[in-house]
Write a protein that holds these residues in place. Structure first.
Motif, PDB file in Angstrom:
ATOM      1  N   SER A   1       9.894 -32.916  14.593  1.00  0.00           N
ATOM      2  CA  SER A   1       9.255 -32.016  13.631  1.00  0.00           C
ATOM      3  C   SER A   1       8.904 -30.680  14.273  1.00  0.00           C
TER       4      SER A   1
ATOM      5  N   ILE B   1      13.222 -25.559   2.561  1.00  0.00           N
ATOM      6  CA  ILE B   1      12.533 -26.575   3.349  1.00  0.00           C
ATOM      7  C   ILE B   1      12.053 -27.690   2.427  1.00  0.00           C
TER       8      ILE B   1
ATOM      9  N   ASP C   1      10.116 -31.587   2.680  1.00  0.00           N
ATOM     10  CA  ASP C   1       9.487 -32.564   3.562  1.00  0.00           C
ATOM     11  C   ASP C   1       9.197 -33.841   2.791  1.00  0.00           C
ATOM     12  N   ASP C   2       8.352 -34.700   3.384  1.00  0.00           N
ATOM     13  CA  ASP C   2       8.110 -36.017   2.791  1.00  0.00           C
ATOM     14  C   ASP C   2       6.989 -36.003   1.774  1.00  0.00           C
TER      15      ASP C   2
ATOM     16  N   THR D   1      11.489 -37.012  -4.197  1.00  0.00           N
ATOM     17  CA  THR D   1      12.314 -36.464  -3.126  1.00  0.00           C
ATOM     18  C   THR D   1      13.513 -35.715  -3.690  1.00  0.00           C
TER      19      THR D   1
ATOM     20  N   LEU E   1      15.134 -30.387   6.379  1.00  0.00           N
ATOM     21  CA  LEU E   1      14.474 -31.529   5.749  1.00  0.00           C
ATOM     22  C   LEU E   1      13.708 -32.315   6.800  1.00  0.00           C
ATOM     23  N   ASP E   2      12.418 -32.478   6.570  1.00  0.00           N
ATOM     24  CA  ASP E   2      11.548 -33.188   7.505  1.00  0.00           C
ATOM     25  C   ASP E   2      11.141 -34.526   6.895  1.00  0.00           C
ATOM     26  N   GLU E   3      11.754 -35.596   7.345  1.00  0.00           N
ATOM     27  CA  GLU E   3      11.454 -36.955   6.891  1.00  0.00           C
ATOM     28  C   GLU E   3      11.475 -37.060   5.358  1.00  0.00           C
ATOM     29  N   PRO E   4      12.530 -36.622   4.695  1.00  0.00           N
ATOM     30  CA  PRO E   4      12.516 -36.631   3.228  1.00  0.00           C
ATOM     31  C   PRO E   4      12.518 -38.030   2.625  1.00  0.00           C
TER      32      PRO E   4
ATOM     33  N   THR F   1      14.618 -37.264  10.855  1.00  0.00           N
ATOM     34  CA  THR F   1      14.289 -38.576  10.312  1.00  0.00           C
ATOM     35  C   THR F   1      14.114 -39.570  11.448  1.00  0.00           C
TER      36      THR F   1
END
Length: 607
Positions: free
Chosen positions: A389, A427, A429-430, A492, A509-512, A541
């Motif tokens: 991240s 961007i 994210d989760d 998501t 994409l951060d931990e989608p 991920t």
């Protein structure tokens, strides 16, 4: 390269007096003065009427009673409208100021609180600061005005009565100050204890199954009980201040009425008229309405001061990115960079020897190299603390590296205004937020000028076509609070649809899929790769789902370089059909067209 940070931001100081609040407070003081005069004049009239005088001798007071009775609600209404109008206008401006300050601090300087929790806390604190204008300034100004008016009226009839009124005002202020001191002293402890209870309660309800699995459920309940006990003690300690104010304020009014009776009595014995004596004795009683509002006022003051301190602690930090508060240049802003056939031309990404730290002391990323060719789909995997991240935050210009270089196409991304760089980046994210609005508006925020056809296309590319077809109102279907709920997978996909609609050529994409089940995660990532259409995708991920469709996968683990991370923590395999040579482990995999997969030994590590 060493990051240069801006000088500390100007101190955030909530408004002490908003424009228009003092005139409103003066009107409020006149309203309360009318109430005091109404009570005193009514006492005089009732007492005088008991002597059966000629009615003409009472007409002036009768008219005065009617005038005071009408003036009190009219003036109170005007005060409420003007004071709330001034406070709400100031609140709107302060919210804009605060949001402008929060944006450069996101996300590096916002701590570990969830964004929704942080935003809710900021909104609540701003409300407390703004409403203090109405709840504190107006009652205190009204007390002073009403006290002065009552003293002047009493001075016309009996000068020795003036010290009694002055003493009532001073006693009210003293008791109010003690109330404020007790509430202010315990305010921070109450807020901290309440936050602890909220966090533990959320953990017990959200992670109940996991806590039970590791045998920690009873321990978590014990922590929650202890936090509730601490909160109860803090609230009890704070309640002493309110009890002091609420309990003593009526005593102040009654006590000074008794004192006034003793002051008036000698004058009655020497011929002072009884109706005037009733007027003077009832004046301190009539002040009770003003005095009774002081405990609430000092309580609101204590809350506003605590809220102001919390806002200052958040907003007076230095941004983690140089020139973070500079808006994007006009030429950098566009309605998307997607061609008419739906494809995008992505700039190449090149990062060399990037090191970064979130707090300036502990390194979170060391010596990272990364190359992303136009159209590549790059997966970055690794255990918690490996810097996944952090690397994405550097690419998104959320965090300046302590060393290294980062180029986006032909530009030095670290030398550009962060907002200009971000116009190339979408961007996800989760924690995709769903606004309480229509499906159309939930998408169009990514590109305000988008047509309905563009929105529908983005939804279908993100795999939300069946959902759209199931909506009776189509794009006008309301989502979020008061509307239709969405599942984790739909949420998501909604974030991915926004990224597609934005037209920005690089998707980060951060931990989608961090919170999705395996089949949903695979389907979401497969749809994402298919919808890229020439965009470059960098996917962080800790789960292997969907990475088979990636161009390359880079494994990270704590270590001095990406190459060392790959060599020591991952077994690198290669698709022999693509190239006969083994996949490199020195970081150059990020620059080849080989379909490489970094497979961590054992179970997939947690983020």
């Amino acid at each position: 390269m060493t990051a240069t940070h801006p000088t500390p931001t100007t101190r955030f100081r909530p408004r002490r007096l908003v424009p228009g609040i003092v005139p409103a407070a003066i009107i409020g003081g006149l309203a309360l003065t009318s109430g005091v005069a109404l009570t005193a004049a009514s006492g005089w009239l009732i007492t005088a009427a008991s002597f059966r005088p000629q009615i003409l001798t009472l007409l002036a007071v009768i008219v005065a009673v009617r005038a005071f009775g009408i003036a009190r609600p009219v003036l109170r209404y005007v005060e409420r409208v003007r004071s709330h109008d001034a406070a709400l206008a100031a609140l709107a401006q302060d919210r804009a100021r605060v949001y402008d300050r929060l944006i450069p601090l996101t996300p590096a300087r916002l701590g570990r609180r969830g964004r929704g929790d942080l935003l809710a806390g900021v909104v609540d604190d701003l409300d407390d600061v703004a409403y203090a204008q109405v709840r504190v300034v107006v009652p205190l100004v009204a007390l002073v005005i009403t006290g002065l008016a009552a003293g002047l009226i009493d001075a016309v009839f009996l000068v020795p009565a003036v010290p009694v009124i002055a003493s009532a005002v001073v006693a009210t202020l003293v008791v109010g100050a003690l109330d404020w001191w007790i509430e202010h002293r315990t305010q921070a402890e109450v807020v901290a204890a309440r936050a602890r209870v909220s966090d533990l309660a959320a953990m017990v309800t959200r992670d109940g199954a996991e806590l039970t699995a590791i045998g920690a459920h009873e321990q978590a309940l014990t922590w929650l009980d202890e936090a509730q006990d601490r909160l109860a003690r803090a609230v009890r300690a704070q309640s002493w201040g309110r009890a002091l104010g609420v309990g003593f304020m009526p005593l102040v009014a009654v006590g000074h009425a008794v004192w006034m009776a003793f002051v008036v009595e000698p004058w009655v014995l020497v011929g002072f008229k009884t109706p005037l004596a009733a007027l003077l004795v009832l004046t301190p009683i009539a002040l009770g309405e003003v005095i009774g509002g002081i405990p609430d006022a000092v309580g609101a003051l204590a809350r506003a001061q605590g809220a102001s301190a919390r806002l200052s602690r958040v907003l007076e930090q230095e941004p983690a990115v140089a020139r973070a508060d500079v808006p994007p240049s006009p030429e950098a802003i566009g309605e998307g960079r997607v061609s008419s056939d739906g494809d995008a031309t992505a700039p190449p990404i090149e990062a060399r020897s990037v090191s970064a730290s979130w707090d300036g002391t502990r390194p979170a990323l060391t010596g990272a190299d990364l190359d992303v060719a136009p159209g590549d789909v790059v997966g970055i995997v690794g255990p918690n603390g490996s810097g996944k991240s952090t690397l994405l935050a550097v690419l998104a210009r959320y965090l300046d590296p302590t060393s290294g270089t980062y180029r986006l196409g032909e530009f030095d991304a670290l030398a550009e205004v962060p907002a200009d760089v971000r116009t190339h980046l979408a961007i996800v994210d989760d924690e995709v937020h769903v606004f309480a609005s229509t499906l159309r508006e939930n998408l169009r925020l990514a590109r305000p000028g988008a047509s309905d056809d563009d929105i529908v296309r983005a939804l279908r590319l993100a795999g939300l076509g069946p959902l759209l077809d199931a909506f009776p109102a189509g794009l006008d279907e309301r989502l979020g609070t008061g509307g239709r709920g969405v599942s984790g997978g739909e949420r998501t996909r909604l974030g991915i649809a926004r990224a597609i609609l934005s037209g920005r050529p690089v998707m980060l994409l951060d931990e989608p899929v961090a919170h999705l089940d395996h089949p949903t995660a695979v389907a979401v990532l497969r749809d994402l790769v298919e919808a890229a259409h020439g965009r470059s995708v960098v996917l962080v991920t800790h789960r292997p789902e969907g990475l088979d469709d990636a161009t390359r996968v880079i494994g990270l683990a704590p270590g001095p370089t990406i190459g060392a991370r790959l060599e020591h923590t991952a077994h690198v395999t290669c698709d022999e059909r693509s190239v006969p040579n083994p996949c490199p482990v020195d970081g150059s995999a990020a620059r080849s067209s080989v379909n490489c997969a970094a497979t961590p030994p054992g179970p997939s590590p947690a983020r």
